[in-house]
Write a protein that holds these residues in place. Structure first.
Motif, PDB file in Angstrom:
ATOM      1  N   SER A   1       0.856  -1.188   0.000  1.00 63.77           N
ATOM      2  CA  SER A   1       0.000   0.000   0.000  1.00 63.77           C
ATOM      3  C   SER A   1       0.892   1.238   0.000  1.00 63.77           C
ATOM      4  O   SER A   1       2.111   1.150   0.184  1.00 63.77           O
ATOM      5  CB  SER A   1      -0.883   0.017   1.249  1.00 63.77           C
ATOM      6  N   GLY A   2       0.264   2.391  -0.159  1.00 65.03           N
ATOM      7  CA  GLY A   2       1.007   3.646  -0.063  1.00 65.03           C
ATOM      8  C   GLY A   2       1.583   3.830   1.330  1.00 65.03           C
ATOM      9  O   GLY A   2       2.694   4.352   1.487  1.00 65.03           O
ATOM     10  N   GLU A   3       0.847   3.395   2.339  1.00 60.70           N
ATOM     11  CA  GLU A   3       1.329   3.500   3.719  1.00 60.70           C
ATOM     12  C   GLU A   3       2.556   2.612   3.939  1.00 60.70           C
ATOM     13  O   GLU A   3       3.475   2.970   4.668  1.00 60.70           O
ATOM     14  CB  GLU A   3       0.223   3.123   4.719  1.00 60.70           C
ATOM     15  N   ASP A   4       2.567   1.438   3.284  1.00 60.40           N
ATOM     16  CA  ASP A   4       3.710   0.530   3.386  1.00 60.40           C
ATOM     17  C   ASP A   4       4.957   1.201   2.807  1.00 60.40           C
ATOM     18  O   ASP A   4       6.040   1.124   3.389  1.00 60.40           O
ATOM     19  CB  ASP A   4       3.413  -0.783   2.667  1.00 60.40           C
ATOM     20  N   PHE A   5       4.800   1.877   1.657  1.00 59.41           N
ATOM     21  CA  PHE A   5       5.922   2.624   1.090  1.00 59.41           C
ATOM     22  C   PHE A   5       6.415   3.664   2.091  1.00 59.41           C
ATOM     23  O   PHE A   5       7.621   3.776   2.341  1.00 59.41           O
ATOM     24  CB  PHE A   5       5.535   3.321  -0.219  1.00 59.41           C
ATOM     25  N   GLU A   6       5.501   4.447   2.664  1.00 54.13           N
ATOM     26  CA  GLU A   6       5.885   5.507   3.603  1.00 54.13           C
ATOM     27  C   GLU A   6       6.629   4.941   4.812  1.00 54.13           C
ATOM     28  O   GLU A   6       7.643   5.499   5.239  1.00 54.13           O
ATOM     29  CB  GLU A   6       4.648   6.289   4.066  1.00 54.13           C
ATOM     30  N   ARG A   7       6.129   3.820   5.360  1.00 54.73           N
ATOM     31  CA  ARG A   7       6.798   3.206   6.521  1.00 54.73           C
ATOM     32  C   ARG A   7       8.219   2.784   6.165  1.00 54.73           C
ATOM     33  O   ARG A   7       9.166   3.021   6.924  1.00 54.73           O
ATOM     34  CB  ARG A   7       6.003   1.996   7.007  1.00 54.73           C
TER      35      ARG A   7
ATOM     36  N   GLY B   1      14.153   4.025   6.446  1.00 54.02           N
ATOM     37  CA  GLY B   1      15.408   3.918   5.706  1.00 54.02           C
ATOM     38  C   GLY B   1      15.633   2.545   5.105  1.00 54.02           C
ATOM     39  O   GLY B   1      16.768   2.141   4.873  1.00 54.02           O
ATOM     40  N   LEU B   2      14.544   1.806   4.842  1.00 54.12           N
ATOM     41  CA  LEU B   2      14.668   0.453   4.317  1.00 54.12           C
ATOM     42  C   LEU B   2      14.722   0.400   2.798  1.00 54.12           C
ATOM     43  O   LEU B   2      14.945  -0.652   2.228  1.00 54.12           O
ATOM     44  CB  LEU B   2      13.504  -0.410   4.806  1.00 54.12           C
ATOM     45  N   LEU B   3      14.494   1.534   2.135  1.00 53.83           N
ATOM     46  CA  LEU B   3      14.533   1.568   0.678  1.00 53.83           C
ATOM     47  C   LEU B   3      15.914   2.028   0.228  1.00 53.83           C
ATOM     48  O   LEU B   3      16.527   2.861   0.868  1.00 53.83           O
ATOM     49  CB  LEU B   3      13.470   2.527   0.141  1.00 53.83           C
TER      50      LEU B   3
ATOM     51  N   ALA C   1      13.963 -12.012  13.308  1.00 52.32           N
ATOM     52  CA  ALA C   1      14.429 -11.081  14.347  1.00 52.32           C
ATOM     53  C   ALA C   1      14.864 -11.834  15.598  1.00 52.32           C
ATOM     54  O   ALA C   1      15.918 -11.546  16.175  1.00 52.32           O
ATOM     55  CB  ALA C   1      13.345 -10.058  14.674  1.00 52.32           C
ATOM     56  N   GLU C   2      14.066 -12.802  16.016  1.00 46.66           N
ATOM     57  CA  GLU C   2      14.383 -13.600  17.202  1.00 46.66           C
ATOM     58  C   GLU C   2      15.715 -14.340  17.020  1.00 46.66           C
ATOM     59  O   GLU C   2      16.588 -14.313  17.889  1.00 46.66           O
ATOM     60  CB  GLU C   2      13.251 -14.592  17.451  1.00 46.66           C
ATOM     61  N   GLU C   3      15.881 -14.983  15.866  1.00 50.05           N
ATOM     62  CA  GLU C   3      17.103 -15.760  15.627  1.00 50.05           C
ATOM     63  C   GLU C   3      18.316 -14.847  15.461  1.00 50.05           C
ATOM     64  O   GLU C   3      19.418 -15.179  15.910  1.00 50.05           O
ATOM     65  CB  GLU C   3      16.932 -16.665  14.410  1.00 50.05           C
ATOM     66  N   ALA C   4      18.148 -13.691  14.825  1.00 51.14           N
ATOM     67  CA  ALA C   4      19.261 -12.738  14.681  1.00 51.14           C
ATOM     68  C   ALA C   4      19.758 -12.289  16.052  1.00 51.14           C
ATOM     69  O   ALA C   4      20.966 -12.168  16.270  1.00 51.14           O
ATOM     70  CB  ALA C   4      18.823 -11.541  13.847  1.00 51.14           C
TER      71      ALA C   4
ATOM     72  N   GLY D   1      15.129 -14.364   6.344  1.00 47.37           N
ATOM     73  CA  GLY D   1      13.747 -14.681   6.638  1.00 47.37           C
ATOM     74  C   GLY D   1      12.901 -13.432   6.526  1.00 47.37           C
ATOM     75  O   GLY D   1      13.265 -12.492   5.821  1.00 47.37           O
ATOM     76  N   GLU D   2      11.785 -13.403   7.243  1.00 47.43           N
ATOM     77  CA  GLU D   2      10.887 -12.258   7.196  1.00 47.43           C
ATOM     78  C   GLU D   2      10.931 -11.513   8.519  1.00 47.43           C
ATOM     79  O   GLU D   2      11.058 -12.121   9.575  1.00 47.43           O
ATOM     80  CB  GLU D   2       9.443 -12.693   6.944  1.00 47.43           C
ATOM     81  N   ALA D   3      10.808 -10.189   8.406  1.00 44.38           N
ATOM     82  CA  ALA D   3      10.740  -9.339   9.595  1.00 44.38           C
ATOM     83  C   ALA D   3       9.952  -8.086   9.249  1.00 44.38           C
ATOM     84  O   ALA D   3      10.003  -7.608   8.116  1.00 44.38           O
ATOM     85  CB  ALA D   3      12.145  -8.969  10.075  1.00 44.38           C
ATOM     86  N   SER D   4       9.241  -7.570  10.223  1.00 47.53           N
ATOM     87  CA  SER D   4       8.487  -6.334  10.009  1.00 47.53           C
ATOM     88  C   SER D   4       9.450  -5.154  10.060  1.00 47.53           C
ATOM     89  O   SER D   4      10.592  -5.271  10.526  1.00 47.53           O
ATOM     90  CB  SER D   4       7.428  -6.172  11.094  1.00 47.53           C
ATOM     91  N   THR D   5       8.975  -4.020   9.601  1.00 54.55           N
ATOM     92  CA  THR D   5       9.772  -2.798   9.655  1.00 54.55           C
ATOM     93  C   THR D   5      10.159  -2.490  11.092  1.00 54.55           C
ATOM     94  O   THR D   5      11.301  -2.113  11.365  1.00 54.55           O
ATOM     95  CB  THR D   5       8.969  -1.624   9.054  1.00 54.55           C
ATOM     96  N   ARG D   6       9.232  -2.664  12.008  1.00 50.85           N
ATOM     97  CA  ARG D   6       9.500  -2.406  13.429  1.00 50.85           C
ATOM     98  C   ARG D   6      10.593  -3.342  13.955  1.00 50.85           C
ATOM     99  O   ARG D   6      11.487  -2.922  14.694  1.00 50.85           O
ATOM    100  CB  ARG D   6       8.216  -2.574  14.228  1.00 50.85           C
ATOM    101  N   GLU D   7      10.532  -4.621  13.569  1.00 50.93           N
ATOM    102  CA  GLU D   7      11.536  -5.583  14.028  1.00 50.93           C
ATOM    103  C   GLU D   7      12.924  -5.225  13.490  1.00 50.93           C
ATOM    104  O   GLU D   7      13.914  -5.275  14.222  1.00 50.93           O
ATOM    105  CB  GLU D   7      11.161  -6.999  13.596  1.00 50.93           C
ATOM    106  N   VAL D   8      13.012  -4.847  12.209  1.00 54.83           N
ATOM    107  CA  VAL D   8      14.300  -4.483  11.616  1.00 54.83           C
ATOM    108  C   VAL D   8      14.857  -3.239  12.297  1.00 54.83           C
ATOM    109  O   VAL D   8      16.048  -3.165  12.604  1.00 54.83           O
ATOM    110  CB  VAL D   8      14.173  -4.276  10.090  1.00 54.83           C
ATOM    111  N   LYS D   9      13.998  -2.263  12.558  1.00 52.06           N
ATOM    112  CA  LYS D   9      14.437  -1.043  13.249  1.00 52.06           C
ATOM    113  C   LYS D   9      14.974  -1.388  14.638  1.00 52.06           C
ATOM    114  O   LYS D   9      16.015  -0.880  15.056  1.00 52.06           O
ATOM    115  CB  LYS D   9      13.280  -0.053  13.351  1.00 52.06           C
TER     116      LYS D   9
END
Length: 156
Positions: A21-27, A32-34, A110-113, A128-136
């Motif tokens: 979504s547009g919100e996903d792009f903004e997040r 700084g993930l882009l 995130a847990e394993e990292a 693997g997969e991680a949310s923006t919040r987890e990566v931050k």
């Protein structure tokens, strides 16, 4: 999924990105993930886009490059130039190599990292997969984590 035309600053390299979504792009942009696939700049914004207009499956749009016709349901992938296409191919090759040499941990990334970082698990490369919040959160703890580019075989 939505496709945005993107541009990095100050080099003004043009590239595309797919987002939920547009919100996903903004997040992702705010976190700084882009990153520009050409120069690596994380200063990325949406570029001016023309709207996508649906056509019937029987209609064929003219292909300006060949004078022929292209099926509307199968748009050609276009890059700004040969350098951009080469850079994308290199990023995809690096992603494939990294995946081949790393362990897939799925949504537990995130847990394993953290476990690896704090010595609670054996040191190894993971993805693997991680949310923006987890990566931050990982970055705030000094744990290196970055998104990998999607691959055509991921069907994303």
């Amino acid at each position: 999924m939505i496709s945005f035309a993107l541009r990095c600053h100050p080099a003004a390299h043009a590239f595309d990105g797919w987002f939920r979504s547009g919100e996903d792009f903004e997040r992702q942009a705010d976190a700084g993930l882009l990153a520009c696939p050409i120069c690596g700049s994380s200063d990325v914004s949406k570029a001016l886009m023309r709207p996508a207009i649906a056509t019937s499956a029987k209609t064929k749009a003219p292909d300006a490059a060949t004078g022929g016709a292209v099926e509307p349901s199968r748009p050609a992938v276009e890059f700004a130039n040969a350098e951009a296409a080469k850079a994308i191919a290199q990023l995809q090759a690096m992603t494939r190599e990294l995946r081949a040499k790393a362990d897939y941990v799925g949504p537990r990334f995130a847990e394993e990292a953290r476990r690896i970082h704090y010595g609670e698990s054996e040191h190894r490369q993971i993805y693997g997969e991680a949310s923006t919040r987890e990566v931050k959160g990982l970055r705030e703890e000094g744990i290196a984590a970055f998104p990998l580019p999607g691959l055509p075989e991921d069907k994303n």
